[in-house]
Design a protein around this motif. Structure first.
Motif, mmCIF file in Angstrom:
data_model
loop_
_atom_site.group_PDB
_atom_site.id
_atom_site.type_symbol
_atom_site.label_atom_id
_atom_site.label_comp_id
_atom_site.label_asym_id
_atom_site.label_seq_id
_atom_site.Cartn_x
_atom_site.Cartn_y
_atom_site.Cartn_z
ATOM 1 N N GLY A 263 0.770 -1.236 0.000
ATOM 2 C CA GLY A 263 0.000 0.000 0.000
ATOM 3 C C GLY A 263 0.796 1.279 0.000
ATOM 4 N N PHE A 264 2.121 1.189 -0.018
ATOM 5 C CA PHE A 264 2.942 2.392 -0.050
ATOM 6 C C PHE A 264 3.008 2.957 -1.464
ATOM 7 C CE2 PHE A 264 4.539 0.142 3.690
ATOM 8 C CZ PHE A 264 4.568 1.172 4.632
ATOM 9 N N SER A 265 3.099 4.270 -1.582
ATOM 10 C CA SER A 265 3.290 4.897 -2.882
ATOM 11 C C SER A 265 4.691 4.580 -3.394
ATOM 12 C CB SER A 265 3.120 6.412 -2.780
ATOM 13 O OG SER A 265 4.148 6.975 -1.980
ATOM 14 N N SER A 266 4.931 4.837 -4.676
ATOM 15 C CA SER A 266 6.238 4.546 -5.261
ATOM 16 C C SER A 266 7.343 5.325 -4.561
ATOM 17 C CB SER A 266 6.238 4.872 -6.753
ATOM 18 O OG SER A 266 5.334 4.046 -7.439
ATOM 19 N N SER A 267 7.078 6.603 -4.295
ATOM 20 C CA SER A 267 8.096 7.423 -3.644
ATOM 21 C C SER A 267 8.348 6.959 -2.212
ATOM 22 C CB SER A 267 7.681 8.895 -3.655
ATOM 23 O OG SER A 267 6.432 9.068 -3.006
ATOM 24 N N ALA A 268 7.286 6.615 -1.499
ATOM 25 C CA ALA A 268 7.447 6.147 -0.123
ATOM 26 C C ALA A 268 8.174 4.805 -0.090
ATOM 27 C CB ALA A 268 6.088 6.021 0.554
ATOM 28 N N ALA A 269 7.818 3.901 -1.007
ATOM 29 C CA ALA A 269 8.477 2.597 -1.060
ATOM 30 C C ALA A 269 9.955 2.758 -1.376
ATOM 31 C CB ALA A 269 7.806 1.712 -2.114
ATOM 32 N N GLY A 270 10.286 3.673 -2.296
ATOM 33 C CA GLY A 270 11.683 3.911 -2.618
ATOM 34 C C GLY A 270 12.453 4.474 -1.434
ATOM 35 N N ALA A 271 11.812 5.376 -0.687
ATOM 36 C CA ALA A 271 12.468 5.960 0.481
ATOM 37 C C ALA A 271 12.708 4.913 1.561
ATOM 38 C CB ALA A 271 11.628 7.107 1.024
ATOM 39 N N ILE A 272 11.731 4.038 1.762
ATOM 40 C CA ILE A 272 11.886 2.984 2.774
ATOM 41 C C ILE A 272 12.982 2.007 2.350
ATOM 42 C CG2 ILE A 272 10.748 1.041 3.908
ATOM 43 C CD1 ILE A 272 8.105 2.633 3.572
ATOM 44 N N ALA A 273 12.984 1.663 1.057
ATOM 45 C CA ALA A 273 14.004 0.741 0.565
ATOM 46 C C ALA A 273 15.399 1.335 0.709
ATOM 47 C CB ALA A 273 13.726 0.385 -0.893
ATOM 48 N N ALA A 274 15.494 2.666 0.633
ATOM 49 C CA ALA A 274 16.793 3.318 0.797
ATOM 50 C C ALA A 274 17.357 3.069 2.197
ATOM 51 C CB ALA A 274 16.676 4.817 0.536
ATOM 52 N N LEU A 275 16.472 2.879 3.198
ATOM 53 C CA LEU A 275 16.942 2.572 4.548
ATOM 54 C C LEU A 275 17.729 1.267 4.570
ATOM 55 C CD1 LEU A 275 13.750 3.443 6.661
ATOM 56 C CD2 LEU A 275 15.871 4.776 6.481
ATOM 57 N N PHE A 276 17.322 0.347 3.713
ATOM 58 C CA PHE A 276 18.017 -0.937 3.612
ATOM 59 C C PHE A 276 19.467 -0.715 3.176
ATOM 60 C CE2 PHE A 276 18.936 -4.907 1.188
ATOM 61 C CZ PHE A 276 18.724 -5.833 2.192
ATOM 62 N N GLN A 277 19.682 0.232 2.232
ATOM 63 C CA GLN A 277 21.033 0.519 1.754
ATOM 64 C C GLN A 277 21.827 1.315 2.786
ATOM 65 O OE1 GLN A 277 22.006 -1.024 -0.838
ATOM 66 N NE2 GLN A 277 19.967 -1.724 -1.451
ATOM 67 N N VAL A 278 21.174 2.258 3.457
ATOM 68 C CA VAL A 278 21.844 3.008 4.514
ATOM 69 C C VAL A 278 22.280 2.062 5.639
ATOM 70 C CG1 VAL A 278 21.556 4.779 6.292
ATOM 71 C CG2 VAL A 278 20.620 5.149 3.998
ATOM 72 N N GLY A 279 21.385 1.113 5.976
ATOM 73 C CA GLY A 279 21.736 0.109 6.972
ATOM 74 C C GLY A 279 22.955 -0.691 6.561
ATOM 75 N N GLY A 280 23.089 -0.937 5.247
ATOM 76 C CA GLY A 280 24.246 -1.674 4.745
ATOM 77 C C GLY A 280 25.557 -0.960 5.029
ATOM 78 N N MET A 281 25.564 0.353 4.848
ATOM 79 C CA MET A 281 26.777 1.121 5.143
ATOM 80 C C MET A 281 27.138 1.030 6.629
ATOM 81 S SD MET A 281 26.493 4.543 2.792
ATOM 82 C CE MET A 281 24.789 4.913 3.165
ATOM 83 N N TRP B 143 7.585 -3.580 8.943
ATOM 84 C CA TRP B 143 8.493 -3.416 7.805
ATOM 85 C C TRP B 143 9.716 -2.562 8.136
ATOM 86 C CZ3 TRP B 143 8.783 1.761 7.015
ATOM 87 C CH2 TRP B 143 7.683 2.526 7.398
ATOM 88 N N LEU B 144 9.549 -1.549 8.983
ATOM 89 C CA LEU B 144 10.684 -0.683 9.305
ATOM 90 C C LEU B 144 11.787 -1.467 10.006
ATOM 91 C CD1 LEU B 144 11.966 2.105 9.397
ATOM 92 C CD2 LEU B 144 10.713 2.545 11.528
ATOM 93 N N ALA B 145 11.401 -2.307 10.955
ATOM 94 C CA ALA B 145 12.391 -3.112 11.685
ATOM 95 C C ALA B 145 13.129 -4.048 10.746
ATOM 96 C CB ALA B 145 11.709 -3.911 12.800
#
Length: 401
Positions: free
Chosen positions: A245-263, A303-305
């Motif tokens: 149910g997330f918008s494209s922009s919101a889903a992209g922003a949340i997915a970016a957390l996955f990459q930030v977590g990687g760093m 999902w955030l966790a």
């Protein structure tokens, strides 16, 4: 591997080279994605053809691994890094100068030279830093991979609006050029370009081919699981979130957390291995990775966790693999062979990850089966990884050659 820590006064310069080089191992390849539609429209090709511009390099990581091993063994690590940086510049230019045929050729050149860099940079880190510092620098190296990815993802589209897509995707190679200039200044022209095979252990030392070394293949299996899980979930996480149910922009922003977590995970993992052990590091990464498939299967509302914990795990996962590649303490000749096998197989399997998860999602119309496949990939990392870590705690007599 001979312990030859870098002189303290050259350490900052060497770190700059490593960080810039690592960023260039992913940045130029992934710079195509933000301007894919623009490239397709300009070159009059479809999305499938443009997709090859990001798929070909990953395939090169697998196919060209034996070539990378041979170059490192025959020319030495210093020359191999010089070739990597020069090849990134050359491939980036070729990719941008003409039509789709030249773009494919440039992409293949880029992928081939980046493959050398994938293998040689961990070797240089192990050679130039003491054992404890090498753990930390491996974390810095893998964090820089993610930094390069995020930089080009955020910057390519705005840059394209100003200078056009050709200059935009070629411009990132300037960092490889800077790294090459700094590297040559640090090593000198002769050492940076004159072939010199890396040192090998005494001829009387016991030798076992890496091809017959069980832990090498276990480590390769672990990296297959790590790489498959990362590339598959990276490709489809925004879509999975969109289906919730997330918008494209919101889903992209949340997915970016996955990459930030990687760093962050890349930098935290060495702290774990130095304060406890490699075995504990593998266990922490594996448990963290498991939260992604299990969390989205049984508690998708959290999902955030799962994105944050999984992001930390994926960054730590690639770091722990590179730490283990060097932890056997072998010479450059042997480590190059082990690194090439591990990465060659890992990236070959990784290339199928996005395709397989996408096909399963399309066939089933749901995410249950794809997430179960992701779970299997994580377990493929965890159990062989634990076996290698246990081997490193109690090594057998003799070392792999």
């Amino acid at each position: 591997m001979p312990d030859r820590p870098a002189a303290s006064r050259s350490l900052p310069v060497l770190i700059v080279v490593i960080v810039l080089s690592a960023a260039m191992l992913r940045g130029p390849i992934l710079s195509v994605a933000p301007v894919a539609r623009t490239i397709g429209a300009d070159l009059s090709v479809g999305a499938g053809v443009i997709g090859l511009l990001t798929t070909i390099p990953v395939l090169c990581f697998a196919v060209c691994a034996p070539l990378a091993i041979a170059i490192i063994r025959r020319a030495g690590a210093d020359v191999a890094l010089s070739l990597t940086l020069g090849g990134v510049v050359l491939g980036s230019i070729l990719r941008s100068v003409d039509g789709i045929a030249m773009a494919m050729v440039g992409t293949a050149v880029l992928g081939a030279f980046v493959t050398i860099g994938n293998v040689v940079l961990p070797i240089i880190i192990a050679r130039e830093f003491s054992a404890r510092r090498a753990h930390t620098m491996t974390g810095v190296y893998t964090a820089a991979l993610n930094v390069g990815t995020m930089t080009v993802t955020l910057g390519t589209a705005p840059l394209s609006d100003v200078v056009g897509w050709r200059w935009a995707i070629a411009s990132w190679s300037v960092f490889a050029l800077i790294a090459l200039v700094v590297w040559v200044g640090l090593r000198g022209v002769r050492a940076a370009f004159a072939p010199r095979p890396g040192p090998r252990r005494d001829a009387d030392a016991p030798r076992v081919s890496v091809l017959r070394h069980g832990p090498t293949w276990l480590l390769a299996a672990a990296f297959c699981g790590q790489a498959f899980a990362f590339y598959a979930i990276t490709a489809w996480l925004p879509t999975l979130l969109g289906d919730q149910g997330f918008s494209s922009s919101a889903a992209g922003a949340i997915a970016a957390l996955f990459q930030v977590g990687g760093m962050i995970g890349s930098l935290l993992l060495p702290v774990v291995t130095l304060r406890s052990s490699i075995l504990i590091g593998v266990l922490c990464v594996g448990i963290g990775w498991l939260t992604v498939p299990l969390g989205f299967l049984f508690a998708p509302g959290l999902w955030l966790a799962w994105c944050v914990i999984g992001g930390l795990a994926q960054g730590g996962g690639v770091t722990i693999v590179f730490i283990m590649i060097n932890a056997f303490g072998d010479d450059e000749h042997t480590t190059a062979g082990r690194s090439g096998i591990v990465q060659g197989l890992g990236y070959a399997v990784a290339a199928s990850g996005p395709l397989l998860l996408g096909a399963l999602h399309e066939a089933t119309g749901a995410w249950t089966v794809p997430l179960l496949v992701e779970l299997v990939a994580v377990l493929l990392f965890l159990f062989p990884g634990l076996a290698v870590a246990r081997h490193l705690r109690t090594p057998a007599r003799g070392s792999a050659r």
